[in-house]
Structure formats: structure tokens, C-alpha cells
Design a protein around this motif. Sequence first.
Motif, short mmCIF file in Angstrom:
data_model
loop_
_atom_site.label_atom_id
_atom_site.label_comp_id
_atom_site.label_asym_id
_atom_site.label_seq_id
_atom_site.Cartn_x
_atom_site.Cartn_y
_atom_site.Cartn_z
N LEU A 189 -0.44 60.40 80.41
CA LEU A 189 -0.04 59.45 81.45
C LEU A 189 -1.22 58.56 81.86
O LEU A 189 -1.06 57.35 82.06
CB LEU A 189 0.51 60.20 82.67
N ASP A 190 -2.40 59.16 81.98
CA ASP A 190 -3.59 58.39 82.35
C ASP A 190 -3.93 57.36 81.26
O ASP A 190 -4.26 56.21 81.57
CB ASP A 190 -4.78 59.33 82.58
N LEU A 191 -3.85 57.79 79.99
CA LEU A 191 -4.14 56.88 78.89
C LEU A 191 -3.14 55.73 78.84
O LEU A 191 -3.52 54.57 78.58
CB LEU A 191 -4.13 57.64 77.56
N ARG A 192 -1.87 56.05 79.10
CA ARG A 192 -0.86 54.99 79.11
C ARG A 192 -1.14 53.98 80.21
O ARG A 192 -1.03 52.77 80.01
CB ARG A 192 0.52 55.61 79.31
N GLN B 203 -3.22 48.62 81.78
CA GLN B 203 -4.20 47.85 82.53
C GLN B 203 -5.05 46.98 81.59
O GLN B 203 -5.33 45.81 81.87
CB GLN B 203 -5.11 48.78 83.34
N GLN B 204 -5.45 47.56 80.45
CA GLN B 204 -6.24 46.81 79.48
C GLN B 204 -5.42 45.66 78.89
O GLN B 204 -5.96 44.56 78.66
CB GLN B 204 -6.73 47.73 78.37
N GLN C 119 -5.31 42.94 81.37
CA GLN C 119 -6.62 42.30 81.46
C GLN C 119 -6.85 41.37 80.27
O GLN C 119 -7.38 40.27 80.41
CB GLN C 119 -7.72 43.36 81.52
N LEU C 120 -6.43 41.81 79.07
CA LEU C 120 -6.58 40.98 77.88
C LEU C 120 -5.75 39.70 77.98
O LEU C 120 -6.21 38.62 77.59
CB LEU C 120 -6.16 41.78 76.63
N VAL C 121 -4.53 39.84 78.49
CA VAL C 121 -3.68 38.65 78.66
C VAL C 121 -4.31 37.69 79.66
O VAL C 121 -4.36 36.47 79.42
CB VAL C 121 -2.26 39.06 79.12
#
Length: 213
Positions: free
Chosen positions: A82-85, A90-91, A94-96
Amino acid sequence: MSDSPLSNLSNWSDLFGSQDFILTLVLIFLALRIASSVLKFVRKPDELLPGEVESLRAEKEAIAQQLTQQESEAKALRQECLDLRGQLEQQKKQLVDDYRVETFTKIQPLLTQYQSVRQMAIAKPELPAKNLVALFTNLDNLLQAWQFEPIGEVWQQTAYDPQLHEPDQGDIEAGEIVYVRFVGYRSASGDRILVPAKVSRTLPAIAIKAGES
């Protein structure tokens, strides 16, 4: 002294009637031995020795601890997933955002001038178009930064290639001479066509007039 009737197998078979009977007795004896061995492990709790009871209890507790540990590890893995998802989402966001900011930075000069140019075109429709050409330099720079290159040149004469061109008529055949009405774009490596060039058998009237002048 005469031999005992049990001294050999033939006398034994004579005594009981046949050798099949002897084989049956041997099989029964072996079965009893096996059953006796099995019964040593299948006993009621009150038949177990104190040391065996403690050993079984310790084994039971060890299994229970292992199950508890495995459940805890499984719960931790679920939380980690869940944390990785959440981190990936979030990443991605951020990339968008970074991509949008980077793109805006590249075309910012054009966007800044666009509104003024449009207003000038409305206020002075007689303004020569050549005065606006320099504004598109920013677009050329953007295409170069993205490593996109044009397919053909406007009003260029070329042989029709179905992989690179989109004809305005369905009966244009490969290799036929056509004119580029609108350029297309592809990746600099050439392995990806972003948009094919629009081609036609004829030039637009303005191109013919420009060629005559």
C-alpha cells in the motif's frame, strides 16, 4: 532318530495341508508386526509418556508461533505494498506536473506573445504575415528539444509513401508524384510516425500564385 515333522517346509506343509497356508501365516505375522509399530504412534493422550506430552506441547506452541509470525509478516507486506502504491501515485503526479512545467517553460515565449499577436491581427488585418514568422522560432526550438522532425516541406513535390503520407484522395498509389500540403512529424530516430504528412496531386491556388510571382 526320525526327523521332527516341523524340521522342514515339506513336513510343515504336510501337517497343515498346503504351502499356501504357511504363506498366509507369514503374511499375518508381518501384518501384526506392522500394526504393532503403528499403534505406538496412535495412542490416547493418557497413554503418552510425560516426556512425549511435553514434546508435543512444545511442538504445538512452536507451530502457533510460526503462524503468528507469518500473519504478522503478511500484514507488514500488505502495508508495504500500500505504501509503495501511494509513493508511485505521488511520483506519477509529480512527473506529470514537472512535464507540464517543463513544456510551459519551452513554449512560454510563444504563449506570452500569442495574445498580443492575435490582438494586433484583429486590429490591423493588413499586417504582413512575414512579421509573424519570427514568432514560430520558439516552436522550432521545442520540436528540436523533443527530438521531433518534420516529414517533408510545405508544397514540396515528392513520391507518395503510404508509411509517411496521408492522401486527400483514396486512389493515389504508392510512388505517384504528389505535393505536400501539410508537413507531418516523426521521431528523430524515424521509428515512430507522430502524424503523417498531408499530400495531394495538386497544389493550392496560393502556392501556384506564389510560384508565378
